[in-house]
Design a protein around this motif. Structure first.
Motif, PDB file in Angstrom:
ATOM      1  N   GLN A   1       0.816  -1.214   0.000  1.00 27.11           N
ATOM      2  CA  GLN A   1       0.000   0.000   0.000  1.00 27.11           C
ATOM      3  C   GLN A   1       0.850   1.264   0.000  1.00 27.11           C
ATOM      4  O   GLN A   1       0.314   2.363  -0.010  1.00 27.11           O
ATOM      5  CB  GLN A   1      -0.923   0.009   1.223  1.00 27.11           C
ATOM      6  CG  GLN A   1      -1.922  -1.116   1.245  1.00 27.11           C
ATOM      7  CD  GLN A   1      -2.933  -1.011   0.122  1.00 27.11           C
ATOM      8  OE1 GLN A   1      -3.358   0.080  -0.225  1.00 27.11           O
ATOM      9  NE2 GLN A   1      -3.298  -2.139  -0.438  1.00 27.11           N
TER      10      GLN A   1
ATOM     11  N   ARG B   1      -7.789   7.252   4.165  1.00 28.44           N
ATOM     12  CA  ARG B   1      -9.157   7.611   3.773  1.00 28.44           C
ATOM     13  C   ARG B   1      -9.938   6.371   3.322  1.00 28.44           C
ATOM     14  O   ARG B   1     -11.096   6.177   3.682  1.00 28.44           O
ATOM     15  CB  ARG B   1      -9.115   8.652   2.661  1.00 28.44           C
ATOM     16  CG  ARG B   1     -10.435   9.243   2.323  1.00 28.44           C
ATOM     17  CD  ARG B   1     -10.381  10.370   1.298  1.00 28.44           C
ATOM     18  NE  ARG B   1      -9.129  10.502   0.571  1.00 28.44           N
ATOM     19  CZ  ARG B   1      -8.245  11.470   0.759  1.00 28.44           C
ATOM     20  NH1 ARG B   1      -8.452  12.394   1.654  1.00 28.44           N
ATOM     21  NH2 ARG B   1      -7.126  11.520   0.055  1.00 28.44           N
ATOM     22  N   LYS B   2      -9.268   5.486   2.563  1.00 27.71           N
ATOM     23  CA  LYS B   2      -9.902   4.251   2.102  1.00 27.71           C
ATOM     24  C   LYS B   2     -10.284   3.355   3.282  1.00 27.71           C
ATOM     25  O   LYS B   2     -11.373   2.791   3.327  1.00 27.71           O
ATOM     26  CB  LYS B   2      -8.946   3.514   1.167  1.00 27.71           C
ATOM     27  CG  LYS B   2      -9.496   2.251   0.583  1.00 27.71           C
ATOM     28  CD  LYS B   2      -8.467   1.622  -0.340  1.00 27.71           C
ATOM     29  CE  LYS B   2      -8.914   0.296  -0.857  1.00 27.71           C
ATOM     30  NZ  LYS B   2      -7.889  -0.345  -1.691  1.00 27.71           N
TER      31      LYS B   2
ATOM     32  N   GLU C   1     -13.336   4.570   5.029  1.00 32.98           N
ATOM     33  CA  GLU C   1     -14.583   4.303   4.310  1.00 32.98           C
ATOM     34  C   GLU C   1     -14.983   2.830   4.383  1.00 32.98           C
ATOM     35  O   GLU C   1     -16.160   2.509   4.360  1.00 32.98           O
ATOM     36  CB  GLU C   1     -14.428   4.709   2.844  1.00 32.98           C
ATOM     37  CG  GLU C   1     -14.256   6.194   2.639  1.00 32.98           C
ATOM     38  CD  GLU C   1     -13.880   6.546   1.206  1.00 32.98           C
ATOM     39  OE1 GLU C   1     -13.703   5.616   0.391  1.00 32.98           O
ATOM     40  OE2 GLU C   1     -13.762   7.740   0.914  1.00 32.98           O
TER      41      GLU C   1
END
Length: 86
Positions: A28, A42-43, A46
């Motif tokens: 990542q 942020r991912k 969510e």
């Protein structure tokens, strides 16, 4: 003999978990540019809450327990790029 095998299995499991964590960080690019780190954060923000909700619903369905509904967590936005080296 069994103790040695169990000890070896524990070592292999712990090593696999640690290796998986290192691979995930590398894959990542969490230690790379702040753009990608911020996007990954942020991912995760969510994806994780809906997954936790689905898991809790699954546990409720399987066990018959009622989990009280908790208030929504506050939205936290912390721009990493703006505070880096400050």
């Amino acid at each position: 003999m069994v103790a040695r095998v169990w000890s070896l299995m524990r070592f292999l499991i712990k090593g696999s978990v640690a290796g998986g964590a290192v691979y995930l960080v590398y894959d990542q690019e969490l230690l790379g540019p702040s753009d990608k780190s911020e996007a990954a954060l942020r991912k995760a923000g969510e994806v994780v809450p809906p997954a936790m909700y689905q898991f809790s619903q699954y546990v409720c369905d399987q066990t018959g327990l009622q989990i009280p509904k908790l208030p929504a967590p506050p939205k936290i936005y912390f721009p990493i790029r703006d505070s880096w080296n400050s």
